[in-house]
Design an enzyme around this catalytic site. Structure first.
Site, PDB file in Angstrom:
ATOM      1  N   PRO A  82       0.819  -1.217   0.000  1.00 23.18           N
ATOM      2  CG  PRO A  82      -0.941  -1.612   1.475  1.00 23.18           C
ATOM      3  CD  PRO A  82       0.367  -2.188   1.001  1.00 23.18           C
ATOM      4  CB  CYS A  83       1.289   3.774  -2.590  1.00 24.83           C
ATOM      5  SG  CYS A  83      -0.359   4.331  -3.119  1.00 24.83           S
ATOM      6  CD  GLN A  84      -3.325   3.897   0.135  1.00 26.42           C
ATOM      7  OE1 GLN A  84      -2.497   3.039   0.426  1.00 26.42           O
ATOM      8  NE2 GLN A  84      -4.344   3.649  -0.677  1.00 26.42           N
TER       9      GLN A  84
END
Length: 402
Positions: A82-84
């Site tokens: 996940p890049c958030q």
């Protein structure tokens, strides 16, 4: 072409997985906990979409996946954690964010010991605020067997990894890791999308791998538009309706002089290249024949979000989890008007096949598409990795025969 075995984590809507599949990797398992993304994959399996028909999808948290259930050696471990936590548009909590799943990718590398791995993430991962953690990620991937101790912080673990690196010269214990910030437009994707890619090959393979060279350039697009006019001719746009050459480009060529830049590489692909053959979504009769090609009203420009012009690669598609809903996911017309990209148009900008269907609402579908790896870029990188693995296997067979 014989298939190599792969396993993918954080599959999302399947962009990276499709590219790897097309490149010759056979997924032994795909892990994704988001129910909407899983529904998208399952719906395409139900529809008989060939590329995803034999995928073994596990809807669960990666932290709960048991790698002992995977049979045989895995040639490629792939995934986009996940890049958030690292996104420039997110909250920037990085390693303090509970969504930081890099430790789970480390666990997968340790337990599977794949011949190679491939990771994709946002360019914010290499920004100044996270540079030390990025170095930690690289070192942990270099030496996955050097595990963190109980209650050991990543910073303390980084110190120990650095000490290990300085004291061990035998590189057969880990992976040779390389990374690069790639722009998808440079590889034939009609979108300016910069992402960090990390690739590791097991050290005992003695494989020297490097990222594929770009195949498309902005210079070539400039040449085809403003010097030869091939771009406009290809799209049937008469000289009367072509825009004027921008002043900055005219000045640039007056300084440099004309050169044969267009003959060396292919031009960047534009929004027009990607979607011009689709009927306008406002025409409900024609658009109804195209899956996911539904007009969404209400688009508007606002500071910093002005949409993507027809004759450039699209701006980076956003997942829509921050800012004004829709963000940059708009088409900008020459007269200043904007409209939202349809789901089908956005899917094309991410190079999803036209027969890949998104069953959710516009917002949810755009989230999945915006989070995805462009299929064609994934294919190019995965093909390069597979080629190297084939060469290694061939050389080992020759050595064994001798």
């Amino acid at each position: 072409m014989s298939k190599f075995k792969s396993l993918e984590l954080f599959t999302g809507a399947g962009g990276l997985a499709m590219g790897c599949d097309r490149a010759g990797f056979q997924h032994q398992a795909l892990v994704e906990r988001d129910k909407h993304s899983c529904n998208t994959i399952r719906e395409n399996q139900r529809r008989g979409m060939r590329l995803v028909s034999d995928w073994y999808l596990h809807q669960m948290d990666v932290a709960d996946f048991d790698y002992s259930d995977v049979r045989g050696e895995i040639d490629l471990l792939a995934g986009g954690p996940p890049c958030q936590p690292f996104s420039i548009g997110g909250n920037h909590h990085g390693y303090l964010d509970k969504r930081d799943m890099f430790p789970e990718f480390f666990r997968a590398v340790r337990e599977l010991n794949p011949q190679a791995f491939l990771i994709e993430n946002v360019r914010g991962l290499v920004r100044r605020n996270f540079i030390n953690y990025f170095q930690y990620i690289l070192l942990q991937l270099n030496y996955p067997e050097v595990q963190p101790k109980a209650d050991e912080s990543w910073a303390d673990h980084l110190v120990r990894l650095e000490q290990y690196q300085h004291s061990h010269t035998n590189d057969e214990l880990g992976y040779r890791v390389t990374w690069q910030l790639l722009n998808a437009a440079d590889y034939g994707v009609p979108q300016k999308r910069e992402r960090v890619f990390i690739v590791g090959l097991r050290s005992d393979l003695q494989a020297k791998w490097s990222f594929p060279e770009p195949t498309h350039t902005e210079e070539a697009l400039i040449w085809h538009k403003w010097i030869t006019g091939e771009y406009w001719e290809r799209h049937g746009i008469a000289k009367l309706y072509r825009p004027e050459m921008p002043t900055k480009i005219r000045d640039r060529y007056q300084r440099k002089g004309a050169s044969l830049i267009g003959s060396i590489t292919s031009p960047w692909l534009t929004v027009r290249d990607a979607i011009a053959d689709l009927p306008p979504p406002e025409n409900s009769i024609l658009a109804a024949e195209i899956p996911n090609h539904i007009y969404i009203p209400g688009a508007r420009s606002y500071p910093g979000h002005t949409g993507s012009p027809w004759d450039e690669p699209a701006k980076t598609l956003k997942a829509g989890v921050h800012g004004v809903p829709g963000g940059e996911n708009m088409l900008a017309f020459p007269d200043g008007q904007v409209r939202y990209f349809t789901v089908r148009e956005a899917a094309r900008l991410q190079t999803f096949p036209d027969d890949y269907y998104f069953p959710s609402t516009w917002g949810e579908s755009m989230r999945q598409i915006g989070n995805a790896v462009p299929v064609n870029l994934a294919y190019i990188i995965a093909t390069s990795i597979r080629t190297h693995l084939q060469e290694v296997q061939s050389s080992l067979k020759i050595e064994t025969a001798v």
